[in-house]
Design a protein around this motif. Sequence first.
Motif, PDB file in Angstrom:
ATOM      1  N   TRP A  85       0.897  -1.248  -0.018  1.00  0.00           N
ATOM      2  CA  TRP A  85      -0.131  -0.064   0.657  1.00  0.00           C
ATOM      3  C   TRP A  85       0.740   1.050  -0.102  1.00  0.00           C
ATOM      4  CZ3 TRP A  85      -1.280   3.802   3.496  1.00  0.00           C
ATOM      5  CH2 TRP A  85      -2.120   5.216   2.853  1.00  0.00           C
ATOM      6  N   VAL A  86       2.507   1.399   1.198  1.00  0.00           N
ATOM      7  CA  VAL A  86       2.757   2.364   1.374  1.00  0.00           C
ATOM      8  C   VAL A  86       3.176   2.731  -0.722  1.00  0.00           C
ATOM      9  CG1 VAL A  86       4.809   3.176   2.281  1.00  0.00           C
ATOM     10  CG2 VAL A  86       3.262   2.969   3.563  1.00  0.00           C
ATOM     11  N   GLY A  87       3.734   1.055  -0.523  1.00  0.00           N
ATOM     12  CA  GLY A  87       4.751   1.866  -2.145  1.00  0.00           C
ATOM     13  C   GLY A  87       4.041   1.991  -3.667  1.00  0.00           C
ATOM     14  N   PHE A  88       2.763   1.595  -3.375  1.00  0.00           N
ATOM     15  CA  PHE A  88       1.890   2.429  -4.186  1.00  0.00           C
ATOM     16  C   PHE A  88       2.119   3.656  -4.813  1.00  0.00           C
ATOM     17  CE2 PHE A  88      -1.838   4.108  -5.714  1.00  0.00           C
ATOM     18  CZ  PHE A  88      -2.079   4.484  -7.342  1.00  0.00           C
ATOM     19  N   TYR A  89       2.005   4.383  -3.472  1.00  0.00           N
ATOM     20  CA  TYR A  89       2.268   5.934  -3.178  1.00  0.00           C
ATOM     21  C   TYR A  89       3.383   6.161  -3.004  1.00  0.00           C
ATOM     22  CZ  TYR A  89      -3.281   5.447  -2.517  1.00  0.00           C
ATOM     23  OH  TYR A  89      -3.847   5.175  -2.729  1.00  0.00           O
ATOM     24  N   ASN A  90       4.499   5.886  -2.872  1.00  0.00           N
ATOM     25  CA  ASN A  90       5.766   5.710  -3.133  1.00  0.00           C
ATOM     26  C   ASN A  90       6.102   7.170  -4.366  1.00  0.00           C
ATOM     27  OD1 ASN A  90       8.437   6.485  -1.797  1.00  0.00           O
ATOM     28  ND2 ASN A  90       9.047   4.807  -3.637  1.00  0.00           N
ATOM     29  N   LYS A  91       5.210   6.811  -5.669  1.00  0.00           N
ATOM     30  CA  LYS A  91       5.942   8.043  -6.650  1.00  0.00           C
ATOM     31  C   LYS A  91       5.463   9.094  -6.561  1.00  0.00           C
ATOM     32  CE  LYS A  91       0.632   6.726  -8.667  1.00  0.00           C
ATOM     33  NZ  LYS A  91       0.412   5.503  -9.428  1.00  0.00           N
ATOM     34  N   TYR A  92       4.120   9.492  -5.603  1.00  0.00           N
ATOM     35  CA  TYR A  92       3.844  10.569  -5.465  1.00  0.00           C
ATOM     36  C   TYR A  92       5.436  11.471  -4.087  1.00  0.00           C
ATOM     37  CZ  TYR A  92      -0.876   8.897  -6.671  1.00  0.00           C
ATOM     38  OH  TYR A  92      -1.876   8.513  -7.867  1.00  0.00           O
ATOM     39  N   TRP A  93       5.425  10.609  -2.975  1.00  0.00           N
ATOM     40  CA  TRP A  93       6.784  11.519  -2.802  1.00  0.00           C
ATOM     41  C   TRP A  93       7.962  11.428  -2.664  1.00  0.00           C
ATOM     42  CZ3 TRP A  93       6.520  12.703   1.662  1.00  0.00           C
ATOM     43  CH2 TRP A  93       4.963  12.291   3.148  1.00  0.00           C
ATOM     44  N   SER A  94       8.398  10.629  -4.548  1.00  0.00           N
ATOM     45  CA  SER A  94       8.869  11.051  -5.329  1.00  0.00           C
ATOM     46  C   SER A  94       8.993  12.288  -6.268  1.00  0.00           C
ATOM     47  CB  SER A  94      10.003   9.279  -6.066  1.00  0.00           C
ATOM     48  OG  SER A  94       9.868   8.627  -5.389  1.00  0.00           O
ATOM     49  N   THR A  95       7.851  12.038  -6.311  1.00  0.00           N
ATOM     50  CA  THR A  95       7.237  13.402  -7.698  1.00  0.00           C
ATOM     51  C   THR A  95       7.534  14.307  -6.869  1.00  0.00           C
ATOM     52  OG1 THR A  95       6.086  11.824  -8.651  1.00  0.00           O
ATOM     53  CG2 THR A  95       6.022  14.430  -8.994  1.00  0.00           C
ATOM     54  N   ASN A  96       6.636  14.108  -5.898  1.00  0.00           N
ATOM     55  CA  ASN A  96       7.093  15.633  -4.253  1.00  0.00           C
ATOM     56  C   ASN A  96       8.570  16.129  -3.918  1.00  0.00           C
ATOM     57  OD1 ASN A  96       4.479  16.195  -4.575  1.00  0.00           O
ATOM     58  ND2 ASN A  96       4.458  15.277  -2.769  1.00  0.00           N
ATOM     59  N   MET A  97       9.576  15.253  -4.170  1.00  0.00           N
ATOM     60  CA  MET A  97      10.564  15.550  -3.508  1.00  0.00           C
ATOM     61  C   MET A  97      11.491  16.040  -4.962  1.00  0.00           C
ATOM     62  SD  MET A  97      11.228  14.622  -0.105  1.00  0.00           S
ATOM     63  CE  MET A  97      12.254  15.714   0.011  1.00  0.00           C
ATOM     64  N   LEU A  98      11.056  15.221  -6.425  1.00  0.00           N
ATOM     65  CA  LEU A  98      12.000  16.434  -7.246  1.00  0.00           C
ATOM     66  C   LEU A  98      11.605  17.098  -7.607  1.00  0.00           C
ATOM     67  CD1 LEU A  98      13.732  15.766  -9.713  1.00  0.00           C
ATOM     68  CD2 LEU A  98      11.564  14.240 -10.971  1.00  0.00           C
ATOM     69  N   ARG A  99      10.247  17.625  -7.156  1.00  0.00           N
ATOM     70  CA  ARG A  99       9.997  19.100  -7.024  1.00  0.00           C
ATOM     71  C   ARG A  99      10.624  20.454  -6.226  1.00  0.00           C
ATOM     72  NH1 ARG A  99       3.498  17.854  -7.294  1.00  0.00           N
ATOM     73  NH2 ARG A  99       3.300  17.193  -9.808  1.00  0.00           N
ATOM     74  N   LEU A 100      10.884  19.811  -5.085  1.00  0.00           N
ATOM     75  CA  LEU A 100      11.125  20.230  -3.955  1.00  0.00           C
ATOM     76  C   LEU A 100      12.178  20.532  -3.676  1.00  0.00           C
ATOM     77  CD1 LEU A 100      11.624  21.617  -0.741  1.00  0.00           C
ATOM     78  CD2 LEU A 100      11.867  18.935   0.095  1.00  0.00           C
ATOM     79  N   LYS A 101      13.605  19.727  -5.038  1.00  0.00           N
ATOM     80  CA  LYS A 101      14.955  19.772  -5.088  1.00  0.00           C
ATOM     81  C   LYS A 101      14.804  20.907  -6.210  1.00  0.00           C
ATOM     82  CE  LYS A 101      18.826  17.537  -7.613  1.00  0.00           C
ATOM     83  NZ  LYS A 101      19.268  16.067  -8.264  1.00  0.00           N
ATOM     84  N   GLN A 102      14.080  21.183  -6.927  1.00  0.00           N
ATOM     85  CA  GLN A 102      14.058  21.885  -8.336  1.00  0.00           C
ATOM     86  C   GLN A 102      13.620  23.162  -7.802  1.00  0.00           C
ATOM     87  OE1 GLN A 102      11.195  20.392 -10.535  1.00  0.00           O
ATOM     88  NE2 GLN A 102      12.487  18.664 -12.213  1.00  0.00           N
ATOM     89  N   LEU A 103      13.008  23.133  -6.473  1.00  0.00           N
ATOM     90  CA  LEU A 103      12.610  25.051  -6.191  1.00  0.00           C
ATOM     91  C   LEU A 103      13.790  25.499  -5.450  1.00  0.00           C
ATOM     92  CD1 LEU A 103       8.660  23.914  -5.025  1.00  0.00           C
ATOM     93  CD2 LEU A 103      10.090  25.857  -6.451  1.00  0.00           C
ATOM     94  N   LEU A 104      14.655  24.260  -4.641  1.00  0.00           N
ATOM     95  CA  LEU A 104      15.438  24.398  -3.707  1.00  0.00           C
ATOM     96  C   LEU A 104      16.603  24.867  -4.766  1.00  0.00           C
ATOM     97  CD1 LEU A 104      15.787  22.065  -1.228  1.00  0.00           C
ATOM     98  CD2 LEU A 104      14.946  24.494  -0.635  1.00  0.00           C
ATOM     99  N   GLU A 105      16.755  24.599  -5.718  1.00  0.00           N
ATOM    100  CA  GLU A 105      18.336  24.857  -6.869  1.00  0.00           C
ATOM    101  C   GLU A 105      17.246  25.890  -7.708  1.00  0.00           C
ATOM    102  OE1 GLU A 105      17.981  21.047  -9.635  1.00  0.00           O
ATOM    103  OE2 GLU A 105      19.371  20.019  -8.280  1.00  0.00           O
ATOM    104  N   GLU A 106      16.418  25.842  -7.714  1.00  0.00           N
ATOM    105  CA  GLU A 106      16.167  27.331  -8.616  1.00  0.00           C
ATOM    106  C   GLU A 106      16.287  28.886  -7.615  1.00  0.00           C
ATOM    107  OE1 GLU A 106      11.793  26.956  -9.853  1.00  0.00           O
ATOM    108  OE2 GLU A 106      12.442  26.503 -11.657  1.00  0.00           O
ATOM    109  N   GLU A 107      15.437  28.094  -6.390  1.00  0.00           N
ATOM    110  CA  GLU A 107      15.874  29.501  -5.549  1.00  0.00           C
ATOM    111  C   GLU A 107      17.956  29.894  -4.878  1.00  0.00           C
ATOM    112  OE1 GLU A 107      15.096  29.001  -0.696  1.00  0.00           O
ATOM    113  OE2 GLU A 107      13.270  29.119  -2.012  1.00  0.00           O
TER     114      GLU A 107
END
Length: 109
Positions: A85-107
């Motif tokens: 069940w948690v594994g299914f939602y892992n893709k959302y965490w991965s996507t959010n972490m990628l977005r956070l990384k991109q925002l931090l790099e832009e900052e």
Amino acid sequence: MTEINQLRDVFDAIADPTRRHLIHLLSEAEELPLHELTPQFQMGRTAVSKHLTILKEAGLVEDRKVGRETRYRLNASPLQEVQDWVGFYNKYWSTNMLRLKQLLEEEEE
């Protein structure tokens, strides 16, 4: 529920911090009797026994009698349902972490 003999939902069983701690203790030992588990909690033997019963109903704990004592051991296989069940939602965490990384790099730029 993944096993026919389960009387209780695995998610319900692991929702309580006391039961999660029992799972942890049992994961570190092959088997433990109730009298060795009870001192780990600020509750009586009967309360710990009730938590073990809930875990047993979910298929997470197995027990066996040795003389007058009941020994408990972890059966981690029902936790696969939680992992799936948690594994299914892992893709959302991965996507959010990628977005956070991109925002931090832009900052930083």
